[in-house]
Design a protein around this motif. Sequence first.
Motif, short mmCIF file in Angstrom:
data_model
loop_
_atom_site.label_atom_id
_atom_site.label_comp_id
_atom_site.label_asym_id
_atom_site.label_seq_id
_atom_site.Cartn_x
_atom_site.Cartn_y
_atom_site.Cartn_z
N ASN A 1 8.86 10.92 3.28
CA ASN A 1 9.73 11.59 3.78
C ASN A 1 10.36 11.05 5.28
OD1 ASN A 1 9.52 13.35 1.68
ND2 ASN A 1 8.08 14.84 2.75
N VAL A 2 9.56 10.46 5.90
CA VAL A 2 10.00 10.27 7.27
C VAL A 2 10.83 8.92 7.37
CG1 VAL A 2 8.90 9.47 9.70
CG2 VAL A 2 7.57 11.35 8.36
N LEU A 3 10.60 7.95 6.54
CA LEU A 3 11.03 6.82 6.60
C LEU A 3 11.89 6.20 5.20
CD1 LEU A 3 8.55 4.51 8.26
CD2 LEU A 3 10.11 5.69 9.35
N GLY A 4 11.86 7.22 4.31
CA GLY A 4 12.36 6.78 3.06
C GLY A 4 13.68 6.77 2.99
N GLY A 5 14.72 7.53 3.61
CA GLY A 5 15.98 7.40 3.85
C GLY A 5 16.74 7.64 2.31
N SER A 6 17.95 7.38 2.54
CA SER A 6 18.74 7.45 1.41
C SER A 6 18.60 6.03 0.40
CB SER A 6 20.48 7.49 1.84
OG SER A 6 20.43 6.27 2.58
N ASP A 7 18.06 5.05 1.05
CA ASP A 7 17.88 3.63 0.40
C ASP A 7 16.40 3.44 -0.29
OD1 ASP A 7 16.78 3.71 2.88
OD2 ASP A 7 17.37 1.61 3.17
N ASN A 8 15.66 4.85 0.12
CA ASN A 8 14.13 4.90 -0.70
C ASN A 8 13.22 3.67 -0.04
OD1 ASN A 8 14.42 7.18 -2.20
ND2 ASN A 8 15.68 5.72 -3.49
N TRP A 9 13.43 3.49 1.40
CA TRP A 9 12.77 2.29 1.77
C TRP A 9 11.12 2.45 1.78
CZ3 TRP A 9 11.22 1.56 7.68
CH2 TRP A 9 10.98 0.07 7.98
N GLU A 10 10.40 1.51 1.25
CA GLU A 10 8.97 1.68 1.31
C GLU A 10 8.20 0.34 1.96
OE1 GLU A 10 8.00 3.41 -3.13
OE2 GLU A 10 9.11 1.56 -3.18
N PRO A 11 8.22 0.62 3.43
CA PRO A 11 7.78 -0.62 4.33
C PRO A 11 6.35 -0.91 4.00
CG PRO A 11 7.73 1.48 5.49
CD PRO A 11 8.53 1.67 4.07
N ASN A 12 5.40 0.35 3.61
CA ASN A 12 4.05 -0.21 3.31
C ASN A 12 3.95 -1.11 1.89
OD1 ASN A 12 4.95 1.91 1.70
ND2 ASN A 12 2.80 2.45 0.92
N LYS A 13 4.94 -1.29 1.36
CA LYS A 13 4.70 -2.29 0.09
C LYS A 13 5.09 -3.77 0.72
CE LYS A 13 5.67 0.57 -3.91
NZ LYS A 13 6.54 0.83 -5.10
N LEU A 14 5.93 -3.63 1.69
CA LEU A 14 6.21 -5.05 2.29
C LEU A 14 4.99 -5.79 3.16
CD1 LEU A 14 10.03 -4.09 3.10
CD2 LEU A 14 9.04 -5.46 1.32
N THR A 15 4.02 -4.82 3.57
CA THR A 15 2.88 -5.51 4.50
C THR A 15 1.84 -5.70 3.47
OG1 THR A 15 2.34 -3.06 4.63
CG2 THR A 15 3.85 -3.63 6.26
N ALA A 16 1.87 -5.52 2.41
CA ALA A 16 0.79 -5.60 1.45
C ALA A 16 0.34 -7.37 1.46
CB ALA A 16 1.09 -5.40 -0.21
N GLN A 17 -0.75 -7.58 1.72
CA GLN A 17 -1.27 -8.88 1.85
C GLN A 17 -1.58 -9.49 0.47
OE1 GLN A 17 -1.62 -10.14 5.64
NE2 GLN A 17 0.18 -8.61 5.03
N VAL A 18 -1.41 -10.94 0.34
CA VAL A 18 -1.79 -11.70 -0.68
C VAL A 18 -3.10 -12.16 -0.67
CG1 VAL A 18 -1.05 -13.64 -2.24
CG2 VAL A 18 0.68 -12.53 -0.70
N SER A 19 -3.97 -11.94 -1.94
CA SER A 19 -5.17 -12.35 -2.12
C SER A 19 -5.44 -13.91 -1.39
CB SER A 19 -5.81 -12.42 -3.30
OG SER A 19 -5.78 -10.70 -3.82
N ALA A 20 -6.89 -14.01 -0.78
CA ALA A 20 -7.00 -15.41 -0.37
C ALA A 20 -7.20 -16.25 -1.40
CB ALA A 20 -8.33 -15.25 0.76
N PRO A 21 -6.68 -17.52 -1.44
CA PRO A 21 -6.70 -18.49 -2.34
C PRO A 21 -8.18 -18.71 -2.46
CG PRO A 21 -5.69 -19.49 -0.58
CD PRO A 21 -5.95 -17.75 -0.15
N LYS A 22 -8.55 -19.59 -3.45
CA LYS A 22 -9.93 -20.21 -3.68
C LYS A 22 -9.67 -21.81 -3.72
CE LYS A 22 -14.19 -21.12 -4.64
NZ LYS A 22 -15.32 -20.94 -3.85
N ILE A 23 -9.91 -22.42 -2.75
CA ILE A 23 -9.37 -24.00 -2.91
C ILE A 23 -10.48 -24.90 -3.18
CG2 ILE A 23 -7.55 -23.29 -1.05
CD1 ILE A 23 -9.61 -24.98 1.05
N SER A 24 -10.18 -25.96 -3.79
CA SER A 24 -11.17 -27.14 -3.93
C SER A 24 -10.57 -28.24 -3.71
CB SER A 24 -11.78 -27.00 -5.31
OG SER A 24 -10.73 -26.88 -6.31
#
Length: 687
Positions: A315-338
């Motif tokens: 409600n607070v940030l969605g606006g007319s463009d349905n902005w979803e900022p919390n999806k943009l902050t999602a972090q990518v899982s740590a890779p397993k390197i070798s």
Amino acid sequence: MPLAMAVNASAIAKHGFDFVLGVDGDFKAAIAKASSSGATESKRFILFVPNGEYNITKVTGDEHGKSTFSGSNISIIGESVDKTIIWNTTDTEGISTTATLYFPSNKNMYMQDITLQNRGTYNSGSAARQVALQQNAGDKFIYKNVRLLSGQDTYYTKKGRTYWEGGEIDGTVDFICGGGDVFFEGTKLVMTRNGGYITASQNPDTWGYVFNNAIIEVSNSGFNKTFYLGRSWGRAKVVFLNTIMRAEPKAEGWGPDMNSAPVIFGEYNSKNGSGGAINTSQRKTYFNGGKDASTATTLKTVWNANDAAKYTLKNVLGGSDNWEPNKLTAQVSAPKISQEGANIIWNDDDNAICWAVFVNGKYHSNTTTNSIDIGGIAAGSKVTVRAANSMGGLGASSNEITVLEANVTYYNLTINSSIGGSVIASPNREKIAEGTAVSFIAEPASGWKFAGWTGKSASDAGSESTWKTTMTKDIELGAIFEAKGTTTFQAEDGIIDNAINESTNAGFAGTGYINFGTGKSTVQVPVYVEYPGEYTMEMTYANGSGKTRNLAFAPPGTCSAGVDGCKGAEVISFEATDKWTTYQTKEATITLPKGASYITFSIVDGNDGPNLDQIKLTEKNVDKGTTSIAQINRTNATVSESRIYDTNGKLVRYTKGNANLTVLAPGIYVVKTSAQGYSKQKMVQVR
């Protein structure tokens, strides 16, 4: 709540960092390149800032030290919030003239893991207005794990939508001030003076400042209950929902108006640092309007769930463009390197825009492919990799590997965990070059002794507690320890998680005791019994807190990890003792298997526990039935060796001479013995 990893309908187009501060140039060059890049929402400009302190006062600052950063669709990514610091000083004070960073009309800005600090000392004896971050106009700003440090007016906003996730804002007076719609999720607010104000909202947009799950602290305990949640700069709108108040405001909560009365001041479900409800009965409800008495009003400032329900992120940030900022902050899982030959590799990830590579703890490079060539990286160097999300923000670090020479054969070394002691390997690393001399020592804890080796290499290791060999193949090794005749076991010999092995308060047995922490705090104490069954467990402890404290304990096999959510765990109360140096005992009944095992102790509901010194076990109701053992009955035949396997065929015990099952947990085993060319195999049950 922040997401653990990004989820995208389609793969993100790979894109590396556009500018690395200190590698591609200074901050002036970074601003120039970013501002002229023509970045778009689908192809952002990513500025990466490695760990370090960057004084930009004379690099990009105007005559007062204020730096303007123009442009849109720009990400400013730090390596870590604690060690990546951009700062300035100023020769004046003023809300519009002192910002460390000033965004005049930017859009779609993203910042993560970085600290902005105004270190200006102008008029330092008072609450000088020295801004760390100023947003003048624009829209859709995101700050994830960002820290702002200054005094008065630390964070100054005017218009547009902004999302904060985590992070910290410190200040003295009105240190979050201005307009726009800003949603703060889990942000820490730190008051650094006596009698200050956290917010000063002025002519906001539809919603104003909304704080959800914020944490309020003070830099000095003397500031507790001296400050205000905010005051109205003009038609203010400020809401605090589900706040954890480790420091509390004054009883009235809200301060006197400045230019006009507030439109909305609301507070719902405020808790103290221990989770108890804050007393809001004296919260202010009448506001006189300050300079504009015509705006005087009475507000409902203590809300219920229905009042708070509409203040959602959507409600607070969605606006007319349905902005979803919390999806943009999602972090990518740590890779397993070798390492494979001359390359360090990891799995590709459609959610990663690129990966940052770190060598010996310092930034090395970034890549859009899921591998790097080790050329230029010295053998023995420590390498980690972090994945960047679609905005460029870096997730958790990968596992650390040690770079190996590409043309050398390496073998795996695996040391299995042991109850009642440990195996010390030298050298101790996952991969060891062929021909390297290695040694292994089985080191028992106090009261325990070595009883044999386990693992795939047990037969090679022999029967002594020390084994020296040369790497010609993979080695997997563990040790068996027993504590026959021992009934008392020291807590400090256990596996400790978020607790301290301490020896400050005299009167303990052994070498110390366990001082539990808060949150999740456990210790797994190794014990040994001759027979399975019920035992009386006498726990020696100290509790000088003046209040009863609880611990939960779980028998072996009851819980896979700790005791959280474990139905088999039992909670026991430890009454207060006179002092922390006064030790007394508490008893409980526990069921234990035969042989070595762990008893897990944990704090309850995140609350601190007593200091745990030792436990003593006394037989109560045990099974002393006999155990079948495979033997060789042949005249003049001497058993040369015995091997014991579990039902999956894994070797669990190797000994010279007759098989010894006394250290095994209950179960079914296959015993193979041999003597002078004669061998025998038998299935046995240990009860």
